[in-house]
Write a protein that holds these residues in place. Sequence first.
Motif, short mmCIF file in Angstrom:
data_model
loop_
_atom_site.label_atom_id
_atom_site.label_comp_id
_atom_site.label_asym_id
_atom_site.label_seq_id
_atom_site.Cartn_x
_atom_site.Cartn_y
_atom_site.Cartn_z
N PHE A 7 0.85 -1.19 0.00
CA PHE A 7 0.00 0.00 0.00
C PHE A 7 0.88 1.24 0.00
N VAL A 8 0.34 2.33 -0.53
CA VAL A 8 1.11 3.58 -0.63
C VAL A 8 0.30 4.71 -0.02
N PHE A 9 0.97 5.50 0.82
CA PHE A 9 0.38 6.75 1.31
C PHE A 9 1.09 7.87 0.59
N ASN A 10 0.35 8.64 -0.20
CA ASN A 10 0.93 9.68 -1.05
C ASN A 10 0.43 11.05 -0.60
N ALA A 11 1.32 11.83 -0.01
CA ALA A 11 0.97 13.17 0.48
C ALA A 11 1.67 14.26 -0.34
N SER A 12 2.01 13.93 -1.59
CA SER A 12 2.77 14.88 -2.42
C SER A 12 1.97 16.13 -2.78
N LYS A 13 0.63 16.06 -2.69
CA LYS A 13 -0.19 17.22 -3.04
C LYS A 13 -0.43 18.16 -1.86
N ILE A 14 0.06 17.80 -0.69
CA ILE A 14 -0.14 18.63 0.49
C ILE A 14 0.58 19.96 0.36
N ASN A 15 -0.12 21.04 0.68
CA ASN A 15 0.50 22.37 0.72
C ASN A 15 0.99 22.62 2.15
N PRO A 16 2.31 22.68 2.37
CA PRO A 16 2.85 22.84 3.73
C PRO A 16 2.47 24.16 4.38
N ASN A 17 1.97 25.11 3.58
CA ASN A 17 1.56 26.41 4.12
C ASN A 17 0.05 26.49 4.41
N ASP A 18 -0.65 25.40 4.13
CA ASP A 18 -2.10 25.36 4.37
C ASP A 18 -2.34 24.63 5.70
N GLU A 19 -2.86 25.36 6.70
CA GLU A 19 -3.04 24.80 8.03
C GLU A 19 -3.96 23.58 8.02
N ARG A 20 -5.03 23.65 7.23
CA ARG A 20 -5.96 22.52 7.18
C ARG A 20 -5.31 21.29 6.56
N HIS A 21 -4.49 21.49 5.53
CA HIS A 21 -3.78 20.38 4.91
C HIS A 21 -2.88 19.69 5.93
N ILE A 22 -2.20 20.47 6.72
CA ILE A 22 -1.27 19.91 7.70
C ILE A 22 -2.03 19.15 8.79
N LYS A 23 -3.19 19.65 9.20
CA LYS A 23 -4.00 18.93 10.19
C LYS A 23 -4.46 17.59 9.63
N LEU A 24 -4.92 17.58 8.37
CA LEU A 24 -5.33 16.34 7.73
C LEU A 24 -4.16 15.35 7.63
N LEU A 25 -3.01 15.86 7.28
CA LEU A 25 -1.83 15.01 7.15
C LEU A 25 -1.47 14.37 8.49
N ASN A 26 -1.41 15.17 9.53
CA ASN A 26 -1.04 14.65 10.85
C ASN A 26 -2.06 13.63 11.36
N TYR A 27 -3.34 13.89 11.07
CA TYR A 27 -4.39 12.96 11.46
C TYR A 27 -4.19 11.60 10.78
N LYS A 28 -3.91 11.61 9.49
CA LYS A 28 -3.78 10.34 8.76
C LYS A 28 -2.49 9.62 9.11
N LEU A 29 -1.44 10.37 9.39
CA LEU A 29 -0.16 9.74 9.74
C LEU A 29 -0.27 8.92 11.03
N LYS A 30 -1.20 9.28 11.91
CA LYS A 30 -1.39 8.52 13.15
C LYS A 30 -1.77 7.07 12.86
N TYR A 31 -2.45 6.86 11.74
CA TYR A 31 -2.91 5.53 11.39
C TYR A 31 -2.02 4.85 10.35
N VAL A 32 -1.24 5.65 9.63
CA VAL A 32 -0.31 5.09 8.64
C VAL A 32 0.91 4.52 9.34
N GLU A 33 1.44 5.26 10.30
CA GLU A 33 2.71 4.91 10.93
C GLU A 33 2.48 4.04 12.17
N SER A 34 2.37 2.75 11.96
CA SER A 34 2.28 1.82 13.09
C SER A 34 3.59 1.85 13.87
#
Length: 371
Positions: free
Chosen positions: A212-239
């Motif tokens: 499986f692949v988790f692809n966050a290449s479209k995330i804008n590091p300057n968008d606060e909402r994008h970063i919140k979504l990223l951190n939320y998903k990483l909790k479940y991606v990174e066992s």
Amino acid sequence: MAQPSFKFIGEISLPKAESKRPFLKTFKKNGIDMASMNFGIKESKNNMGFVECFGSVPKNGVIKTKDNDNKDISINWEDRFSDEVINSVAFYRKHIIDLGEDFGGRKEFISSYDAILFLKENLPNYKGKICVTGQMQKQFYKDKYYDKFQLNNVYAVDNEYKNKLLVTMDIYYKKDCIDKSEWKDKKIIAIDGYISMYVDKEQGTKFMPQRFVFNASKINPNDERHIKLLNYKLKYVESKNRKWEHLLWETKLINGAEEIEFDESQLTSAQKEQIELGIKELKDFKPNGAIIGERIVEYRLLEPVLKEIGNENFSEGFIECDDTNEEFEEKIFVPNTTEKFSDIINNSKQKNDDVEEVDLIEDFDDDDLFS
């Protein structure tokens, strides 16, 4: 352990009659009438999922199935279109087809053979989007795994519905399965995990490997909402567990060639020199039309499913396996390299007890960031 299921929404693509895997194939084996069907669902111009179905007339004239209490029942072939008989059969053992009022509305079949014949007559005349749901089967043949999508239900949908190739899988993995080597440069994490899959009567259910692949290449590091979504998903991606655990994930099937965004990395050294000198701009070298990359087959993690499914409760996220690491690894599928392809086809027909009627309302716009 939930069996892998899929929901494909898009335009229909019917194979040509001369194709190696035609839209419809009817044949006899040992005097029994059989039929197989294969067609594609286009999520986009370059991404398509293929679904299939196999059915036959029972040799002894009796359909073996399940009732609404999940008990074994036998139905005479000539009684299969009786409303009373159809209503007595469990939902997950029926094929529901609804192509709209122009095609007779909702139809329920307790025989795959009848469902195939109905689709054969009507699907070529259907115009518009379609939704197909069913179960994914993973099969091994000649040193390679093949993913097959066995259709259960077919629905007409309005054009407003978003195209998607959605596959929901119960993924088993642990810390050692996580590969972050491409995270720094490409914002990609790979997981070499396992999914639970029925093999045959002799071996029962085994764990089969799946990347499986988790692809966050479209995330804008300057968008606060994008970063919140990223951190939320990483909790479940990174066992972070060294013991096997599992989590239900909605994934997107990529089966085709992706469109590549044009940038300076695709320029020659001579073209770059002209840009540096101010003679040309990047847009001057952009080719007409889309840039298409290499063909890939990939499952991209979209969203963890945090709810109770069957006997498993994922409401808090990961569920740790009761087995020790050694016990788990003893249940990993070991391919039989001498297996015949006909045996694989015959072993692939297993129904999923946890299938629910399709919900067409949900959408996943946020997940476009991770697909």
